[in-house]
Design a protein around this motif. Structure first.
Motif, PDB file in Angstrom:
ATOM      1  N   ALA A 259       8.556  -6.667  11.779  1.00 49.43           N
ATOM      2  CA  ALA A 259       9.752  -5.860  11.521  1.00 49.43           C
ATOM      3  C   ALA A 259      11.005  -6.603  11.967  1.00 49.43           C
ATOM      4  N   ASP A 260      10.942  -7.219  13.138  1.00 48.67           N
ATOM      5  CA  ASP A 260      12.098  -7.955  13.660  1.00 48.67           C
ATOM      6  C   ASP A 260      12.442  -9.135  12.753  1.00 48.67           C
ATOM      7  N   ALA A 261      11.434  -9.862  12.309  1.00 49.67           N
ATOM      8  CA  ALA A 261      11.680 -11.018  11.439  1.00 49.67           C
ATOM      9  C   ALA A 261      12.264 -10.599  10.101  1.00 49.67           C
ATOM     10  N   ALA A 262      11.820  -9.435   9.586  1.00 47.45           N
ATOM     11  CA  ALA A 262      12.295  -8.962   8.283  1.00 47.45           C
ATOM     12  C   ALA A 262      13.602  -8.176   8.380  1.00 47.45           C
ATOM     13  N   GLY A 263      14.040  -7.869   9.605  1.00 50.83           N
ATOM     14  CA  GLY A 263      15.281  -7.130   9.788  1.00 50.83           C
ATOM     15  C   GLY A 263      15.171  -5.661   9.421  1.00 50.83           C
TER      16      GLY A 263
ATOM     17  N   TYR B 150       5.636   0.927   4.007  1.00 51.66           N
ATOM     18  CA  TYR B 150       5.237   0.082   2.871  1.00 51.66           C
ATOM     19  C   TYR B 150       3.813  -0.435   3.011  1.00 51.66           C
ATOM     20  N   PHE B 151       3.392  -0.678   4.247  1.00 49.80           N
ATOM     21  CA  PHE B 151       2.067  -1.233   4.513  1.00 49.80           C
ATOM     22  C   PHE B 151       1.435  -0.439   5.660  1.00 49.80           C
ATOM     23  N   PRO B 152       0.696   0.630   5.351  1.00 51.67           N
ATOM     24  CA  PRO B 152       0.152   1.501   6.399  1.00 51.67           C
ATOM     25  C   PRO B 152      -0.714   0.780   7.424  1.00 51.67           C
ATOM     26  N   ARG B 153      -1.435  -0.256   7.015  1.00 50.14           N
ATOM     27  CA  ARG B 153      -2.259  -1.042   7.939  1.00 50.14           C
ATOM     28  C   ARG B 153      -1.765  -2.479   7.933  1.00 50.14           C
ATOM     29  N   LYS B 154      -1.850  -3.112   9.086  1.00 49.21           N
ATOM     30  CA  LYS B 154      -1.374  -4.501   9.168  1.00 49.21           C
ATOM     31  C   LYS B 154      -2.119  -5.394   8.189  1.00 49.21           C
ATOM     32  N   GLU B 155      -3.428  -5.143   8.018  1.00 50.66           N
ATOM     33  CA  GLU B 155      -4.189  -5.991   7.103  1.00 50.66           C
ATOM     34  C   GLU B 155      -3.722  -5.858   5.662  1.00 50.66           C
TER      35      GLU B 155
ATOM     36  N   ARG C 280      11.471  -2.641  -4.017  1.00 55.59           N
ATOM     37  CA  ARG C 280      10.661  -3.824  -4.304  1.00 55.59           C
ATOM     38  C   ARG C 280      11.128  -5.008  -3.466  1.00 55.59           C
ATOM     39  N   GLN C 281      12.444  -5.170  -3.348  1.00 59.93           N
ATOM     40  CA  GLN C 281      12.993  -6.263  -2.561  1.00 59.93           C
ATOM     41  C   GLN C 281      12.618  -6.130  -1.089  1.00 59.93           C
ATOM     42  N   THR C 282      12.672  -4.891  -0.577  1.00 57.44           N
ATOM     43  CA  THR C 282      12.293  -4.659   0.816  1.00 57.44           C
ATOM     44  C   THR C 282      10.836  -4.992   1.038  1.00 57.44           C
ATOM     45  N   ARG C 283       9.986  -4.547   0.129  1.00 56.92           N
ATOM     46  CA  ARG C 283       8.555  -4.825   0.244  1.00 56.92           C
ATOM     47  C   ARG C 283       8.288  -6.326   0.219  1.00 56.92           C
ATOM     48  N   GLU C 284       8.917  -7.038  -0.706  1.00 55.68           N
ATOM     49  CA  GLU C 284       8.706  -8.479  -0.823  1.00 55.68           C
ATOM     50  C   GLU C 284       9.237  -9.206   0.412  1.00 55.68           C
ATOM     51  N   ASN C 285      10.348  -8.732   0.958  1.00 51.96           N
ATOM     52  CA  ASN C 285      10.918  -9.340   2.156  1.00 51.96           C
ATOM     53  C   ASN C 285       9.974  -9.191   3.345  1.00 51.96           C
ATOM     54  N   ILE C 286       9.435  -7.996   3.521  1.00 53.47           N
ATOM     55  CA  ILE C 286       8.484  -7.768   4.612  1.00 53.47           C
ATOM     56  C   ILE C 286       7.242  -8.641   4.423  1.00 53.47           C
ATOM     57  N   SER C 287       6.703  -8.656   3.209  1.00 54.96           N
ATOM     58  CA  SER C 287       5.500  -9.426   2.923  1.00 54.96           C
ATOM     59  C   SER C 287       5.723 -10.914   3.159  1.00 54.96           C
ATOM     60  N   ARG C 288       6.876 -11.426   2.760  1.00 57.42           N
ATOM     61  CA  ARG C 288       7.177 -12.852   2.917  1.00 57.42           C
ATOM     62  C   ARG C 288       7.217 -13.248   4.391  1.00 57.42           C
ATOM     63  N   HIS C 289       7.919 -12.443   5.207  1.00 56.80           N
ATOM     64  CA  HIS C 289       8.010 -12.760   6.635  1.00 56.80           C
ATOM     65  C   HIS C 289       6.664 -12.599   7.332  1.00 56.80           C
ATOM     66  N   ALA C 290       5.896 -11.585   6.921  1.00 56.16           N
ATOM     67  CA  ALA C 290       4.576 -11.396   7.513  1.00 56.16           C
ATOM     68  C   ALA C 290       3.681 -12.588   7.203  1.00 56.16           C
ATOM     69  N   SER C 291       3.688 -13.043   5.960  1.00 55.24           N
ATOM     70  CA  SER C 291       2.856 -14.181   5.565  1.00 55.24           C
ATOM     71  C   SER C 291       3.225 -15.425   6.367  1.00 55.24           C
TER      72      SER C 291
ATOM     73  N   LEU D  79      18.030   1.107  -9.602  1.00 54.52           N
ATOM     74  CA  LEU D  79      18.568   0.373  -8.460  1.00 54.52           C
ATOM     75  C   LEU D  79      17.737   0.664  -7.211  1.00 54.52           C
ATOM     76  N   ARG D  80      17.383   1.924  -7.018  1.00 54.73           N
ATOM     77  CA  ARG D  80      16.577   2.290  -5.862  1.00 54.73           C
ATOM     78  C   ARG D  80      15.221   1.594  -5.897  1.00 54.73           C
ATOM     79  N   GLU D  81      14.594   1.570  -7.083  1.00 53.62           N
ATOM     80  CA  GLU D  81      13.297   0.915  -7.211  1.00 53.62           C
ATOM     81  C   GLU D  81      13.407  -0.579  -6.958  1.00 53.62           C
ATOM     82  N   ARG D  82      14.489  -1.181  -7.420  1.00 53.61           N
ATOM     83  CA  ARG D  82      14.682  -2.614  -7.180  1.00 53.61           C
ATOM     84  C   ARG D  82      14.837  -2.897  -5.685  1.00 53.61           C
ATOM     85  N   LYS D  83      15.575  -2.035  -5.012  1.00 51.14           N
ATOM     86  CA  LYS D  83      15.773  -2.225  -3.572  1.00 51.14           C
ATOM     87  C   LYS D  83      14.461  -2.051  -2.813  1.00 51.14           C
TER      88      LYS D  83
END
Length: 214
Positions: free
Chosen positions: A42-46, A55-60, A14-25, A8-12
């Motif tokens: 961060a604001d867009a992803a909540g 999750y992403f040490p550098r913006k790039e 992964r979901q957080t990472r995908e959420n951040i990536s989606r909003h960043a894209s 469950l922790r790993e799924r959460k």
């Protein structure tokens, strides 16, 4: 700690990472990579800024979320080559599969993404780093696969040649996409160009690092 809790922790995560990536894209595509801040992502992803950078040490890294698969493709192809197959043949087959699948890791990421990268010196520099890493990764893998001595040069030459070819093909893919060609037309041309280029290398490297029959 039970297996279900860990899962469950790993799924959460992964979901957080995908959420951040989606909003960043989304923000990158709308406004350009250099015009978006970590705080806005961060604001867009909540989530907090610290969560984004955890999750992403550098913006790039947000723009190149699949960088490991990109960078390690040639080395992984060589490790997985079949008995009787050379390093050249393995990389050739892996690349042509990417083209057939319109894989973003071969440059088929679409015009918006290609333009975003072209417009950002930071992303162009990061892409250059991935190409350099690709060469080093393949070089080290070829050394292992052929038991090369530290002062041997052939595995270095092969790695430099193959990754340079892949870089040329990647750059041509992006250029054609930016010129407005649809992905099918780009794939057709790159398939032809790749066959010509790999054929040209066959006399020099076609018998290099051939996996022995089992």
């Amino acid at each position: 700690m039970g297996t279900e809790q860990l899962s469950l922790r790993e799924r959460k995560k992964r979901q957080t990472r995908e959420n951040i990536s989606r909003h960043a894209s989304r923000l990158f595509m709308q406004r350009g990579f250099d015009n978006v801040t970590i705080a806005e992502i961060a604001d867009a992803a909540g989530v907090s800024k610290m969560t984004v950078t955890n999750y992403f040490p550098r913006k790039e890294d947000l723009a190149w979320a699949l960088n490991e698969r990109f960078a390690d493709m040639p080395a992984n192809a060589v490790r997985a080559r079949r008995p009787g197959e050379s390093a050249l043949a393995a990389v050739r087959a892996a690349y042509l599969t990417q083209v057939a699948e319109r894989d973003p890791m071969a440059g088929f990421a679409g015009r918006e993404f290609a333009q975003m990268v072209a417009d950002s010196p930071v992303l162009v520099s990061r892409l250059r780093h991935f190409h350099d890493y690709r060469q080093a990764s393949l070089r080290d893998t070829l050394a292992e696969e052929t038991d090369a001595a530290p002062d041997d040069v052939l595995h270095k030459v092969v790695a430099a040649t193959l990754t340079s070819l892949l870089r040329v093909l990647f750059d041509d893919t992006v250029r054609l996409i930016l010129d407005g060609l649809d992905l099918d037309a780009v794939a057709e041309q790159l398939s032809r160009d790749a066959e010509i280029a790999f054929d040209a290398l066959e006399p020099a490297f076609g018998q290099y690092a051939v996996r022995a029959p089992q």
